[in-house]
Design an enzyme around this catalytic site. Structure first.
Site, PDB file in Angstrom:
ATOM      1  CG  HIS A 110      -1.964   1.277   1.258  1.00  0.00           C
ATOM      2  ND1 HIS A 110      -2.942   1.044   0.294  1.00  0.00           N
ATOM      3  CD2 HIS A 110      -1.950   2.220   1.878  1.00  0.00           C
ATOM      4  CE1 HIS A 110      -3.392   2.201   0.643  1.00  0.00           C
ATOM      5  NE2 HIS A 110      -3.128   3.051   1.525  1.00  0.00           N
ATOM      6  CB  SER A 137       2.849  -0.156   4.499  1.00  0.00           C
ATOM      7  OG  SER A 137       2.851   1.166   5.225  1.00  0.00           O
ATOM      8  CG  ASP A 146      -5.283  -0.480   2.399  1.00  0.00           C
ATOM      9  OD1 ASP A 146      -4.924  -1.459   1.918  1.00  0.00           O
ATOM     10  OD2 ASP A 146      -5.958   0.579   1.800  1.00  0.00           O
TER      11      ASP A 146
HETATM   12  C1  GRF Z   1       1.197   0.895  -6.366  1.00  0.00           C
HETATM   13  O1  GRF Z   1       1.596   2.173  -6.022  1.00  0.00           O
HETATM   14  C2  GRF Z   1       0.505   0.014  -5.137  1.00  0.00           C
HETATM   15  O2  GRF Z   1       0.996   0.191  -3.848  1.00  0.00           O
HETATM   16  C3  GRF Z   1      -0.807   0.529  -5.121  1.00  0.00           C
HETATM   17  O3  GRF Z   1      -1.230   0.672  -6.769  1.00  0.00           O
HETATM   18  C4  GRF Z   1       0.027   0.877  -7.713  1.00  0.00           C
HETATM   19  C5  GRF Z   1       0.344  -0.332  -8.349  1.00  0.00           C
HETATM   20  O4  GRF Z   1       1.217  -0.263  -9.172  1.00  0.00           O
HETATM   21  N1  GRF Z   1      -1.944  -0.292  -4.493  1.00  0.00           N
HETATM   22  P1  GRF Z   1       1.624  -1.288 -10.193  1.00  0.00           P
HETATM   23  O5  GRF Z   1       0.520  -1.959 -10.720  1.00  0.00           O
HETATM   24  O6  GRF Z   1       2.275  -2.454  -9.477  1.00  0.00           O
HETATM   25  O7  GRF Z   1       2.691  -0.830 -11.207  1.00  0.00           O
END
Ligand code: GRF
Length: 189
Positions: A110, A137, A146
């Protein structure tokens, strides 16, 4: 003595770009990504995984409804012997039934320093609050969004003039380092 245990088999769930999934694959240590599954058949990460010989699975819950969709994903995870499920940019809430099947073995990344900024728009909220630090995190997944146990965090500075996009890029780079490291530790626990 080196760890002689076989790598833990990990199924990764994505919804889009999949950059965290890519870092999990590229930095795998003590675990092995055995399946990349998506609720969006057009998720860009699926092709990347398939090109590397990793089994992929895509199904939209819109076609068959959430219970049947989750049952199909669980069936695929089981077929590939997944022991741990890693959510990586997966944009759906899992039902209790799904979580029960892997209780204590589902992790997520997250983009905030939990317990701050659960849910969406984390970067805009960190900037609006005037935070000096942001971050990401890795946590256990429970029914509550979360809110499961935090397994590891990385901090980055919020710079003067940051926009949600510039902060997101800085946090994302930290995610790509943190997630494989924490998943590795988790799988060796
Ligand atoms: C990341 O910032 C993740 O933490 C959030 O959504 C984004 C996903 O990016 N939950 P990716 O698909 O891994 O490039």
């Amino acid at each position: 003595m080196p760890d002689q245990r076989p790598p833990v088999r990990v199924g990764v769930l994505i919804s889009g770009r999949g950059s965290n999934m890519m870092s999990l694959v590229e930095q795998a240590d003590g675990y092995q990504v055995v399946l990349v599954a998506s609720d969006r058949p057009d998720a860009a990460g699926l092709n990347w995984a398939a090109d590397r010989g990793i089994p992929t699975f895509a199904l939209s819950p819109k076609e068959i409804g959430k219970p049947a969709y989750e049952a199909a994903v669980l069936d695929r995870l089981t077929k590939h012997g997944a022991q741990v499920v890693a959510l990586a940019g997966y944009m759906r809430l899992l039902s209790s039934g799904f979580i029960d099947a892997y209780r204590g073995n589902i992790v997520n990344i997250h983009p905030s320093l939990l317990p701050l900024y659960k849910g969406l728009d984390t970067h805009a909220r960190a900037i609006a609050a005037g935070d000096a630090q942001a971050g990401c995190s890795v946590h256990l997944v429970t029914e509550e969004l979360d809110a499961g146990e935090v397994l590891g965090q990385a901090h980055v500075p919020v710079e003067p003039g940051d926009t949600p996009d510039s902060l997101a890029a800085r946090v994302l780079a930290a995610e790509h380092d943190l997630y494989p490291r924490i998943l590795s530790e988790f799988c060796r626990r």
